[in-house]
Write an enzyme that holds these catalytic residues in place. Structure first.
Site, PDB file in Angstrom:
ATOM      1  CG  HIS A 184      -9.484   8.418   1.305  1.00 50.11           C
ATOM      2  ND1 HIS A 184     -10.049   9.591   1.665  1.00 50.11           N
ATOM      3  CD2 HIS A 184      -8.420   8.241   2.120  1.00 50.11           C
ATOM      4  CE1 HIS A 184      -9.360  10.118   2.662  1.00 50.11           C
ATOM      5  NE2 HIS A 184      -8.367   9.318   2.963  1.00 50.11           N
ATOM      6  CG  ASP A 206      -6.577   8.200  -4.783  1.00 47.94           C
ATOM      7  OD1 ASP A 206      -5.362   8.412  -4.601  1.00 47.94           O
ATOM      8  OD2 ASP A 206      -7.425   8.288  -3.877  1.00 47.94           O
ATOM      9  CD  GLN A 266      -2.461   4.694   1.118  1.00 48.36           C
ATOM     10  OE1 GLN A 266      -1.412   4.084   1.349  1.00 48.36           O
ATOM     11  NE2 GLN A 266      -2.916   5.631   1.911  1.00 48.36           N
ATOM     12  CE  LYS A 299      -1.943   9.353   1.582  1.00 46.18           C
ATOM     13  NZ  LYS A 299      -2.338   9.133   2.973  1.00 46.18           N
ATOM     14  CB  CYS A 307     -10.969   8.103   5.227  1.00 46.93           C
ATOM     15  SG  CYS A 307     -10.293   9.229   6.430  1.00 46.93           S
TER      16      CYS A 307
HETATM   17  C1  LIG Z   1      -6.262   6.368  -1.387  1.00 49.31           C
HETATM   18  C2  LIG Z   1      -6.155   7.757  -0.841  1.00 49.31           C
HETATM   19  N1  LIG Z   1      -6.636   8.780  -1.563  1.00 49.31           N
HETATM   20  C3  LIG Z   1      -6.534  10.041  -1.123  1.00 49.31           C
HETATM   21  C4  LIG Z   1      -5.968  10.353   0.089  1.00 49.31           C
HETATM   22  C5  LIG Z   1      -5.929  11.781   0.529  1.00 49.31           C
HETATM   23  O1  LIG Z   1      -4.660  12.311   0.382  1.00 49.31           O
HETATM   24  P1  LIG Z   1      -4.312  13.778   0.863  1.00 49.31           P
HETATM   25  O2  LIG Z   1      -4.854  13.891   2.245  1.00 49.31           O
HETATM   26  O3  LIG Z   1      -2.832  13.845   0.809  1.00 49.31           O
HETATM   27  O4  LIG Z   1      -4.984  14.728  -0.068  1.00 49.31           O
HETATM   28  C6  LIG Z   1      -5.444   9.333   0.862  1.00 49.31           C
HETATM   29  C7  LIG Z   1      -4.810   9.647   2.163  1.00 49.31           C
HETATM   30  O5  LIG Z   1      -5.045   9.051   3.168  1.00 49.31           O
HETATM   31  C8  LIG Z   1      -5.542   8.003   0.396  1.00 49.31           C
HETATM   32  O6  LIG Z   1      -5.071   6.989   1.116  1.00 49.31           O
END
Ligand SMILES: Cc1ncc(COP(=O)(O)O)c(C=O)c1O
Lengths: 140, 404
Positions: free
Chosen positions: B121, B198, B201, B224, B362
């Site tokens: 991301h 991370d 997902q 999520k 993103c």
């Molecule tokens: C793989 C991944 N990391 C991080 C994020 C960011 O998460 P948050 O906006 O809840 O901080 C997302 C959200 O789209 C994501 O898909």
């Protein structure tokens, strides 16, 4: 025709469509049929980044009116651009500055001009107005 | 087997109409929907025991504190952390990552190396870029292949004794690829590097066991996984969390304050300055309970079924290409119609009441790799149905007809 008259004409045209599908098909066809900008003006300088779809705008002063051309890589965006160009192009800078885009609401396309839509249209209108300011200063 | 009728009845939003059509919600990878059980917990909190925590002698404060800490235990158990204080509440994955990056700023030295993957991301690449710039550390990237899978042989080559940290997502948000994190963690540890995964997902689909993974840091967002927005968590091994400096100064994170010296509170409070998202934390616990009651095995099996069904049905549409075809993937389908901009497809689908995500998700480096402006991404959750997938397929066909 002045800006208001063009807008009224467009509102009238759209009033004949029965549902969203007809409206969208019309815009898509508009977007497909029109060469909106000359390839030479599709430059990085003329690009408005809307995150999802790109928009290019080019302006030229012809006597005391501004001629706009524009384009997009997304066809629905391009269809709306065609409508906006029809309204704003070949008009006096002062009239462009005073005009609003409320007619977009009346033809059922309001959501496309939402500032959060990420299609570049809001920035495009801002850009049209900036050109109008610049050329008006030049004309004075 | 999931009792879909019962499950769908838990989600009030699924009864909604959008643009005059029944909502088909396929943007689950951006945020999941919230079941009544979690909504009830939120309402109960504000109706019955809203109070600031850890600082009041009165009953409400005690009650709120107990529930907030109980939720921390729920999260601990879910991720199988050894200690509850290894779970740090944050505002979400983004903040969790920034917390670790901030901490590593005082650990890393010039010439140290950080490895990230090409599937990240992009907002999550930024903290590491900032960190490397500040310190003079080097950022290296594990490349991906045409299927959207990481090239592990390249990873082996990037690792060396200067590698201090490896940052990889468990599952890619743009393509759904499940990364081989077990192998990534093991190899990083062989050169003495720490690993941050991370899990934003992954957690809606998988129940990670942080001890079995032996991962150093693991992060996730509640929104999520059926929870509310604005709350998430950081798991860190106790030794690592002790080593990192506090993230922010403020209330909660201090033991004693004078103008000469402040001593910090112990874990987890050291990392949790200020009044937290109390209701959010409690609701996060409720969301985890809700998902566990359904069962992650059952969820994974059913979602896999949806993925196969959707993949097969969508591929029957001529000119449709799916991006992200790794063998191991979750219920995410990123696709384009030949010669048609994803934004246009998404716009028509929206008119049909179908919520998908369009754009670069993103993950611009991935889009650049495939040389496309973006994709249409449909992501499925356990409350979706095959009938909804049929609606999507019909919608894509209609979009294709209108747009080409
Ligand atoms: C793989 C991944 N990391 C991080 C994020 C960011 O998460 P948050 O906006 O809840 O901080 C997302 C959200 O789209 C994501 O898909």
């Amino acid at each position: 025709m002045n800006i208001q008259e063009v807008q009224n004409e467009i509102i009238e045209e759209f009033s004949m469509f029965e549902d969203w599908e007809e409206r969208y098909q019309y815009m898509i066809d508009l977007g497909k049929s029109l060469p909106l900008i000359e390839e030479q003006y599709k430059t990085e300088d003329n690009i408005i980044k809307g995150c999802q779809s790109k928009v290019w705008v080019h302006a030229e002063l012809k006597e005391d009116k501004i001629a706009f051309t524009a384009d997009s890589d997304a066809i629905i965006t391009k269809g709306i651009i065609a409508i906006l160009i029809r309204v704003f192009s070949n008009q006096h800078p002062k009239d462009i500055l005073e005009a609003n885009t409320d007619f977009i609401d009346q033809i059922g396309l309001k959501e496309h001009l939402s500032p959060t839509r990420a299609n570049g249209l809001v920035s495009m209108i801002k850009q049209l107005k900036l050109y109008a300011i610049a050329y008006q200063t030049q004309l004075n | 087997m999931l009792d879909l009728k019962k499950i769908r009845a838990d989600f009030p939003i699924l009864k909604r109409q959008v643009n005059g059509k029944p909502l088909v919600y396929f943007d689950n990878a951006a945020t999941s929907q919230t079941p009544q059980q979690v909504i009830d917990v939120i309402v109960d909190y504000y109706s019955n025991y809203n109070a600031n925590i850890h600082r009041g002698v009165h009953a409400l404060s005690q009650e709120a504190t107990d529930k907030y800490e109980a939720a921390r235990h729920t999260i601990q158990n879910h991720f199988n952390a050894k200690h509850a204080h290894e779970i740090i509440y944050t505002s979400g994955t983004t903040e969790s990552i920034n917390l670790v990056a901030h901490g590593f700023a005082s650990i890393l030295q010039k010439g140290d190396e950080i490895i990230v993957s090409a599937l990240e991301h992009h907002s999550n690449i930024v903290p590491w870029q900032m960190l490397c710039e500040k310190i003079g550390a080097v950022l290296k990237v594990i490349p991906m292949n045409q299927d959207g899978a990481l090239v592990m042989a390249e990873y082996d080559k990037l690792l060396n004794n200067n590698t201090q940290l490896v940052f990889v997502n468990h599952i890619s948000n743009a393509l759904g690829t499940i990364n081989p994190i077990e192998e990534i963690i093991e190899k990083a540890h062989q050169v003495g590097a720490a690993v941050l995964i991370d899990g934003a997902q992954a957690c809606p689909h998988i129940k990670p066991d942080v001890q079995a993974l032996d991962v150093d840091f693991y992060v996730a967002s509640a929104h999520k996984m059926c929870g509310p927005t604005g709350v998430g968590m950081l798991y860190g091994k106790e030794a690592w969390l002790n080593k990192l400096p506090p993230y922010q100064g403020g209330g909660e994170m201090i033991a004693e304050v004078s103008f000469d010296k402040t001593t910090y509170a112990g874990l987890p409070h050291k990392m949790e300055a200020g009044t937290p998202n109390i209701c959010g934390g409690i609701a996060f616990g409720a969301a985890i309970d809700y998902m566990n009651a359904i069962g992650f095995d059952a969820i994974a099996n059913y979602e896999h079924e949806l993925l196969e069904y959707a993949t097969k049905s969508l591929l029957e549409i001529e000119g449709l290409k799916i991006y992200g075809t790794a063998k191991n993937k979750t219920s995410v389908i990123s696709f384009n119609l030949d010669g048609i901009h994803p934004y246009d497809v998404g716009t028509i689908l929206d008119k049909l009441g179908i919520a998908v995500r369009t754009g670069h998700h993103c993950a611009q480096p991935i889009m650049e790799y495939f040389k496309i402006p973006g994709t249409v991404r449909a992501s499925f959750a356990f409350y979706n149905t095959k009938e909804e997938i049929d609606a999507l397929v019909a919608g894509v066909k209609k979009a294709k007809m209108m747009l080409s």
